[in-house]
Design a protein around this motif. Structure first.
Motif, PDB file in Angstrom:
ATOM      1  N   ASN A  40     -35.805  64.407  -4.224  1.00  0.00           N
ATOM      2  CA  ASN A  40     -36.309  63.658  -2.948  1.00  0.00           C
ATOM      3  C   ASN A  40     -36.004  62.517  -3.260  1.00  0.00           C
ATOM      4  OD1 ASN A  40     -37.365  66.244  -2.110  1.00  0.00           O
ATOM      5  ND2 ASN A  40     -39.310  65.564  -3.149  1.00  0.00           N
ATOM      6  N   LEU A  41     -35.747  62.383  -4.333  1.00  0.00           N
ATOM      7  CA  LEU A  41     -35.479  60.665  -4.070  1.00  0.00           C
ATOM      8  C   LEU A  41     -34.350  60.470  -3.871  1.00  0.00           C
ATOM      9  CD1 LEU A  41     -37.598  59.130  -7.542  1.00  0.00           C
ATOM     10  CD2 LEU A  41     -38.170  58.559  -4.872  1.00  0.00           C
ATOM     11  N   LEU A  42     -33.342  61.204  -4.414  1.00  0.00           N
ATOM     12  CA  LEU A  42     -31.770  60.761  -4.761  1.00  0.00           C
ATOM     13  C   LEU A  42     -31.251  61.004  -2.909  1.00  0.00           C
ATOM     14  CD1 LEU A  42     -30.494  63.426  -7.014  1.00  0.00           C
ATOM     15  CD2 LEU A  42     -30.548  61.216  -7.547  1.00  0.00           C
ATOM     16  N   ASP A  43     -32.429  62.124  -2.185  1.00  0.00           N
ATOM     17  CA  ASP A  43     -32.418  62.773  -0.625  1.00  0.00           C
ATOM     18  C   ASP A  43     -32.705  61.212  -0.009  1.00  0.00           C
ATOM     19  OD1 ASP A  43     -31.074  64.298   1.350  1.00  0.00           O
ATOM     20  OD2 ASP A  43     -33.440  64.013   1.696  1.00  0.00           O
ATOM     21  N   ALA A  44     -33.262  60.934  -0.448  1.00  0.00           N
ATOM     22  CA  ALA A  44     -33.971  59.473   0.461  1.00  0.00           C
ATOM     23  C   ALA A  44     -33.164  58.074  -0.039  1.00  0.00           C
ATOM     24  CB  ALA A  44     -35.224  58.053  -0.732  1.00  0.00           C
ATOM     25  N   GLU A  93     -25.679  67.701  12.482  1.00  0.00           N
ATOM     26  CA  GLU A  93     -27.450  67.198  13.569  1.00  0.00           C
ATOM     27  C   GLU A  93     -27.907  66.942  12.552  1.00  0.00           C
ATOM     28  OE1 GLU A  93     -28.015  66.489  16.529  1.00  0.00           O
ATOM     29  OE2 GLU A  93     -25.391  67.109  17.209  1.00  0.00           O
ATOM     30  N   THR A  94     -27.983  67.023  12.111  1.00  0.00           N
ATOM     31  CA  THR A  94     -28.709  67.068  10.438  1.00  0.00           C
ATOM     32  C   THR A  94     -28.347  65.612   9.885  1.00  0.00           C
ATOM     33  OG1 THR A  94     -29.042  68.947   9.490  1.00  0.00           O
ATOM     34  CG2 THR A  94     -30.176  67.504   8.237  1.00  0.00           C
ATOM     35  N   TYR A 116     -29.618  59.054  11.032  1.00  0.00           N
ATOM     36  CA  TYR A 116     -29.848  58.742  11.468  1.00  0.00           C
ATOM     37  C   TYR A 116     -30.457  57.420  13.252  1.00  0.00           C
ATOM     38  CZ  TYR A 116     -27.306  53.501  13.888  1.00  0.00           C
ATOM     39  OH  TYR A 116     -27.138  52.307  13.991  1.00  0.00           O
ATOM     40  N   ARG A 117     -30.412  58.778  14.159  1.00  0.00           N
ATOM     41  CA  ARG A 117     -31.215  58.713  14.860  1.00  0.00           C
ATOM     42  C   ARG A 117     -32.466  58.514  14.996  1.00  0.00           C
ATOM     43  NH1 ARG A 117     -29.836  63.709  17.341  1.00  0.00           N
ATOM     44  NH2 ARG A 117     -31.894  64.993  15.759  1.00  0.00           N
ATOM     45  N   ASP A 118     -33.161  58.948  13.274  1.00  0.00           N
ATOM     46  CA  ASP A 118     -34.538  59.051  13.594  1.00  0.00           C
ATOM     47  C   ASP A 118     -35.238  57.430  12.872  1.00  0.00           C
ATOM     48  OD1 ASP A 118     -35.202  61.804  14.102  1.00  0.00           O
ATOM     49  OD2 ASP A 118     -35.548  62.026  11.489  1.00  0.00           O
ATOM     50  N   TYR A 119     -33.980  56.895  12.629  1.00  0.00           N
ATOM     51  CA  TYR A 119     -33.971  55.792  12.454  1.00  0.00           C
ATOM     52  C   TYR A 119     -33.835  55.294  13.140  1.00  0.00           C
ATOM     53  CZ  TYR A 119     -32.192  50.556  11.280  1.00  0.00           C
ATOM     54  OH  TYR A 119     -32.527  49.606  10.793  1.00  0.00           O
ATOM     55  N   LEU A 120     -33.441  55.100  14.615  1.00  0.00           N
ATOM     56  CA  LEU A 120     -33.198  54.383  15.714  1.00  0.00           C
ATOM     57  C   LEU A 120     -34.446  54.245  16.413  1.00  0.00           C
ATOM     58  CD1 LEU A 120     -29.857  55.749  16.939  1.00  0.00           C
ATOM     59  CD2 LEU A 120     -30.850  53.061  15.737  1.00  0.00           C
ATOM     60  N   PHE A 165     -29.789  58.979  -0.999  1.00  0.00           N
ATOM     61  CA  PHE A 165     -28.278  59.455   0.489  1.00  0.00           C
ATOM     62  C   PHE A 165     -28.943  58.902   1.946  1.00  0.00           C
ATOM     63  CE2 PHE A 165     -27.334  62.750   3.774  1.00  0.00           C
ATOM     64  CZ  PHE A 165     -26.245  62.015   3.738  1.00  0.00           C
ATOM     65  N   ARG A 166     -30.055  58.791   2.567  1.00  0.00           N
ATOM     66  CA  ARG A 166     -30.215  58.565   3.419  1.00  0.00           C
ATOM     67  C   ARG A 166     -30.459  57.250   4.124  1.00  0.00           C
ATOM     68  NH1 ARG A 166     -33.651  62.792   6.910  1.00  0.00           N
ATOM     69  NH2 ARG A 166     -33.361  64.713   5.738  1.00  0.00           N
ATOM     70  N   ARG A 167     -31.249  56.575   2.734  1.00  0.00           N
ATOM     71  CA  ARG A 167     -30.826  54.744   3.354  1.00  0.00           C
ATOM     72  C   ARG A 167     -29.175  54.464   3.003  1.00  0.00           C
ATOM     73  NH1 ARG A 167     -29.793  51.020  -0.297  1.00  0.00           N
ATOM     74  NH2 ARG A 167     -30.483  52.730  -2.152  1.00  0.00           N
ATOM     75  N   ALA A 168     -28.074  55.125   2.265  1.00  0.00           N
ATOM     76  CA  ALA A 168     -26.879  54.677   2.569  1.00  0.00           C
ATOM     77  C   ALA A 168     -26.135  55.352   3.359  1.00  0.00           C
ATOM     78  CB  ALA A 168     -26.421  55.092   1.429  1.00  0.00           C
ATOM     79  N   LEU A 169     -27.026  56.695   4.058  1.00  0.00           N
ATOM     80  CA  LEU A 169     -26.366  56.807   5.469  1.00  0.00           C
ATOM     81  C   LEU A 169     -26.630  55.472   7.076  1.00  0.00           C
ATOM     82  CD1 LEU A 169     -26.109  59.804   6.770  1.00  0.00           C
ATOM     83  CD2 LEU A 169     -26.907  58.276   8.267  1.00  0.00           C
ATOM     84  N   VAL A 170     -27.487  55.389   6.792  1.00  0.00           N
ATOM     85  CA  VAL A 170     -28.296  54.376   7.812  1.00  0.00           C
ATOM     86  C   VAL A 170     -27.588  53.234   7.444  1.00  0.00           C
ATOM     87  CG1 VAL A 170     -30.193  53.446   8.613  1.00  0.00           C
ATOM     88  CG2 VAL A 170     -30.712  55.675   8.153  1.00  0.00           C
ATOM     89  N   CYS A 171     -27.564  52.806   6.431  1.00  0.00           N
ATOM     90  CA  CYS A 171     -27.165  51.055   6.703  1.00  0.00           C
ATOM     91  C   CYS A 171     -25.412  51.623   6.879  1.00  0.00           C
ATOM     92  CB  CYS A 171     -27.285  51.069   4.516  1.00  0.00           C
ATOM     93  SG  CYS A 171     -29.353  50.073   4.533  1.00  0.00           S
ATOM     94  N   GLU A 172     -25.227  52.020   5.883  1.00  0.00           N
ATOM     95  CA  GLU A 172     -23.755  52.299   6.766  1.00  0.00           C
ATOM     96  C   GLU A 172     -23.469  52.046   8.797  1.00  0.00           C
ATOM     97  OE1 GLU A 172     -19.540  54.361   5.455  1.00  0.00           O
ATOM     98  OE2 GLU A 172     -20.598  53.571   4.408  1.00  0.00           O
ATOM     99  N   VAL A 173     -24.227  53.734   8.620  1.00  0.00           N
ATOM    100  CA  VAL A 173     -23.640  53.603   9.822  1.00  0.00           C
ATOM    101  C   VAL A 173     -24.138  52.352  10.839  1.00  0.00           C
ATOM    102  CG1 VAL A 173     -24.268  55.058  12.267  1.00  0.00           C
ATOM    103  CG2 VAL A 173     -23.876  56.073   9.736  1.00  0.00           C
ATOM    104  N   ARG A 174     -25.501  51.829  10.399  1.00  0.00           N
ATOM    105  CA  ARG A 174     -26.236  50.803  11.111  1.00  0.00           C
ATOM    106  C   ARG A 174     -25.154  49.126  11.628  1.00  0.00           C
ATOM    107  NH1 ARG A 174     -30.725  47.695   8.970  1.00  0.00           N
ATOM    108  NH2 ARG A 174     -29.469  46.050   9.253  1.00  0.00           N
ATOM    109  N   SER A 175     -24.870  49.147   9.962  1.00  0.00           N
ATOM    110  CA  SER A 175     -23.759  47.848   9.308  1.00  0.00           C
ATOM    111  C   SER A 175     -22.439  48.119  10.970  1.00  0.00           C
ATOM    112  CB  SER A 175     -22.964  48.297   8.620  1.00  0.00           C
ATOM    113  OG  SER A 175     -22.060  49.065   8.331  1.00  0.00           O
ATOM    114  N   VAL A 176     -21.736  48.937  11.743  1.00  0.00           N
ATOM    115  CA  VAL A 176     -21.010  49.732  12.182  1.00  0.00           C
ATOM    116  C   VAL A 176     -21.499  49.462  13.615  1.00  0.00           C
ATOM    117  CG1 VAL A 176     -18.571  50.600  12.864  1.00  0.00           C
ATOM    118  CG2 VAL A 176     -19.727  50.763  10.374  1.00  0.00           C
TER     119      VAL A 176
END
Length: 156
Positions: free
Chosen positions: A86-90, A134-135, A140-144, A92-103
């Motif tokens: 679960n921590l590894l998944d978190a 979609e997942t 990122y959609r949940d973050y927004l 992954f999610r944090r890295a995805l949000v940070c990278e997508v958000r920056s662009v």
């Protein structure tokens, strides 16, 4: 002492961790003690002179981690593997949000799918095979939605 641990994780997590850390020629992810993953492993380890063996799920790919530990009597506990995944998944999610958000914030484009796809391509994660597109978009959609909710709560 070099220790090794193996456990089953979803395919996108395996590819993300292997893309983030060094992989040895035997397929083990070499984790340094001062890295985030190394600190997580050190936090989870227990002292027990009789460690138990972990049997991985046959349906999921196996992530092999190699790390250094001074103690002979510590081991990676079986009952903490689910929380560790679960921590590894978190991560992954944090890295995805940070990278997508920056662009996404600077592009001023409504659709963020190409940015999510670029993140997945960077780590060799195949959309709709390793993880549903979609997942990944939903992360990122949940973050927004969360940011929007906090913004409206603060300025209402």
């Amino acid at each position: 002492m070099i220790k090794k641990v193996e456990f089953a994780v979803p395919p996108h997590i395996k590819k993300f961790i292997e893309g983030t850390y060094d992989v040895t020629d035997k397929g083990f992810v070499k984790v340094e003690k001062r890295s985030e993953l190394g600190r997580l492993i050190e936090f989870v380890e227990r002292v027990d002179p009789y460690p138990k063996k972990y049997k991985a799920d046959a349906n999921l790919p196996v992530l092999k981690i190699q790390y250094y530990d001074e103690s002979y009597s510590t081991y990676f506990p079986i009952d903490k593997i689910k929380e560790f995944c679960n921590l590894l998944d978190a991560e992954f999610r944090r890295a995805l949000v940070c990278e997508v958000r920056s662009v996404h914030e600077y592009s001023r484009v409504e659709d963020y799918t190409p940015f999510v796809r670029r993140f997945l391509d960077r780590y060799g994660i195949i959309p709709d095979v390793d993880i549903e597109m979609e997942t990944a978009r939903k992360v990122y959609r949940d973050y927004l939605v969360k940011i929007s909710r906090n913004f409206h709560k603060n300025f209402s």
